[in-house]
Structures are given as structure tokens and as C-alpha cells.
Design a protein around this motif. Structure first.
Motif, mmCIF file in Angstrom:
data_model
loop_
_atom_site.group_PDB
_atom_site.id
_atom_site.type_symbol
_atom_site.label_atom_id
_atom_site.label_comp_id
_atom_site.label_asym_id
_atom_site.label_seq_id
_atom_site.Cartn_x
_atom_site.Cartn_y
_atom_site.Cartn_z
ATOM 1 N N HIS A 96 -24.872 12.299 54.192
ATOM 2 C CA HIS A 96 -24.487 13.666 54.545
ATOM 3 C C HIS A 96 -25.432 14.624 53.827
ATOM 4 O O HIS A 96 -25.402 14.752 52.606
ATOM 5 C CB HIS A 96 -23.042 13.949 54.125
ATOM 6 N N GLN A 129 -23.015 21.315 58.337
ATOM 7 C CA GLN A 129 -22.041 20.322 58.763
ATOM 8 C C GLN A 129 -21.060 20.088 57.622
ATOM 9 O O GLN A 129 -21.356 20.360 56.468
ATOM 10 C CB GLN A 129 -22.689 19.008 59.207
ATOM 11 N N GLY A 131 -18.783 17.676 55.350
ATOM 12 C CA GLY A 131 -18.712 16.285 54.901
ATOM 13 C C GLY A 131 -17.422 15.928 54.211
ATOM 14 O O GLY A 131 -17.339 14.889 53.552
ATOM 15 N N TYR A 140 -21.833 11.840 60.732
ATOM 16 C CA TYR A 140 -22.876 12.686 60.178
ATOM 17 C C TYR A 140 -24.049 12.757 61.148
ATOM 18 O O TYR A 140 -24.374 11.800 61.832
ATOM 19 C CB TYR A 140 -23.368 12.133 58.839
ATOM 20 N N SER A 171 -21.938 8.627 51.852
ATOM 21 C CA SER A 171 -20.544 8.378 52.213
ATOM 22 C C SER A 171 -19.911 7.321 51.320
ATOM 23 O O SER A 171 -20.530 6.302 50.986
ATOM 24 C CB SER A 171 -20.460 7.932 53.678
#
Length: 230
Positions: A96, A129, A131, A140, A171
Motif C-alpha cells: 500500500h 487510496q 489502506g 491495493y 499488508s
């Protein structure tokens, strides 16, 4: 994209799955006297945040601009490379990396919650974005784009400085965990374009931006080397 439309309930995932379209070659690498295209190439580690100051020239608030709202437009696109997780469609991209534009705050201030300190340059501009761990996690994407306009009062409040921040998180939800010897640093490129939005351009923007920011002009350096701006 028009030949394979997403169902309406999944429309928000279209750009994540398909990207942000084709690169506009001229805009991606060229500038003119009223537009400046910056190319930033760097790398970032897990849990790291990097902040890059962008100085805006003060002539923006002068009467010659003939308006004080929407005097500039900023468009930015981020792409990064990663080692995909094989045979894992849902977690194909475990990295991410996101970016946004912030007020003239430090990295620690930028990472504070919005309730504690509103650091986003504009309330409508968020991280490219999200996360966070949510009940229905969104995959992602390694291609992200945003654009917004800048008002004179916003620049004056921040002493004509905008902070571009980029952060990275690997992640923690990969089934079986991240593979052994997985890379710990990830290269990225971000291109952002600043342009005047007035009918009769001043012809000042490019020269003024180059004069007050630490940049290298592409036609003055070895094109095989790394450059920060064109």
C-alpha cells in the motif's frame, strides 16, 4: 474501459482494476511558460512516510491574476513497482503506497488523525487510496491519480508552501504471511503538474516555480539520470 463496463455497485473499483487510462506523452514530460510538470522518482520502506515541500510563487495573489479562486490546477499521478504474490489473486499487490497534498505541516503532524489536526491541504483532497483494515478490504492499486484547484487564501494561510506526502505499508493480511526475502524498499514515480487556470496566462509560472524549488531541468541534464522536474 467502455467495452467492459463494471456493474454499478462495483464502479468504484474500476480504476483500481484497470488503471487510470493511457499516458498523455506531452503532458507527462513537457512544460511551458504557464505549466510546470514535476517528475519525482524515489523509493520508500514499509511504515515510512516521506514529505516533499512544493513552494508556490507569490505572484499568484497579485491583481494581474484577476481572480482569487481556482488560480492553479494540480494534477498528480503515482505509479510504483512491486513483486507480486504468486497464485494470490486477492492479494496480488501486497504493497500500500498512497500520496496526498497537505498544509505546511511536519511529517508527524501529517500522520495525526484529522480530528486532532486537519492537515490535508483541502478538505476535499484525501489520501489517494485507503489502506485501513475494513470489513470489505479494497485491493491495493499501484496506479493512482488526483486533481484539484488551488485558491489564493489557501496559499496565503500556508505561507505559499504545499507538502506532498507519500507513505507505505506492507499488508499484514496476506494468508501465509509475506514471502521470505520479500523486498523491503519499493521504487515509485509520481508526476504532478501545476498550471495556471486564467484566460490570459501570465507567462510567469514555470520560471517562478523553477526559481524557488530544488529542481533539475531535463533538457539541462543527462536524460539517463534521475530528474526531479522538467
Amino acid at each position: 474501459l467502455e467495452y467492459s463496463p463494471f456493474p454499478e455497485e462495483h464502479k468504484h473499483l474500476q480504476k483500481i482494476a484497470c488503471g487510470n487510462g493511457l499516458v498523455q506523452d506531452v503532458k507527462a514530460v513537457h512544460s511551458d511558460e504557464n505549466t510546470a510538470t514535476f517528475i519525482l522518482e524515489d523509493s520508500i520502506k514499509d511504515e515510512e512516510i516521506k514529505v516533499y515541500p512544493v513552494n508556490i510563487p507569490t505572484y499568484i495573489i497579485e491583481e494581474t491574476m484577476l481572480k482569487n479562486r481556482g488560480v492553479l490546477k494540480i494534477t498528480a499521478t503515482l505509479c510504483f513497482s512491486f513483486l507480486p504474490i504468486k497464485n494470490n489473486q486477492l492479494s496480488y499487490c501486497p504493497i500500500h503506497i498512497a500520496y496526498s497534498f497537505f498544509k505546511n505541516h511536519s511529517a508527524d503532524e501529517i500522520q495525526m488523525t484529522n480530528d486532532s489536526l486537519a492537515s490535508f491541504f483541502k478538505s476535499s483532497v484525501r489520501w489517494s487510496q485507503n489502506g485501513r483494515y475494513i470489513s470489505k478490504p479494497v485491493p491495493y492499486a499501484n496506479s493512482q491519480k488526483m486533481e484539484f484547484v488551488v485558491n489564493c487564501d489557501e496559499l496565503q494561510r500556508e505561507d505559499f508552501k504545499i507538502k506532498l506526502a507519500i507513505h507505505c505499508k506492507v499488508s499484514k493480511q496476506i494468508v501465509g504471511g509475506i514471502p521470505e526475502n520479500y523486498p523491503s524498499e519499493f521504487p515509485f514515480s509520481i508526476v504532478f503538474r501545476i498550471e495556471e487556470t486564467i484566460k490570459e496566462n501570465t507567462g510567469l509560472l514555470y520560471d517562478e516555480l523553477v526559481a524557488i524549488n530544488e529542481v533539475e531541468v531535463l533538457n539541462e541534464i543527462d536524460l539517463e539520470g534521475e530528474a526531479e522536474a522538467e
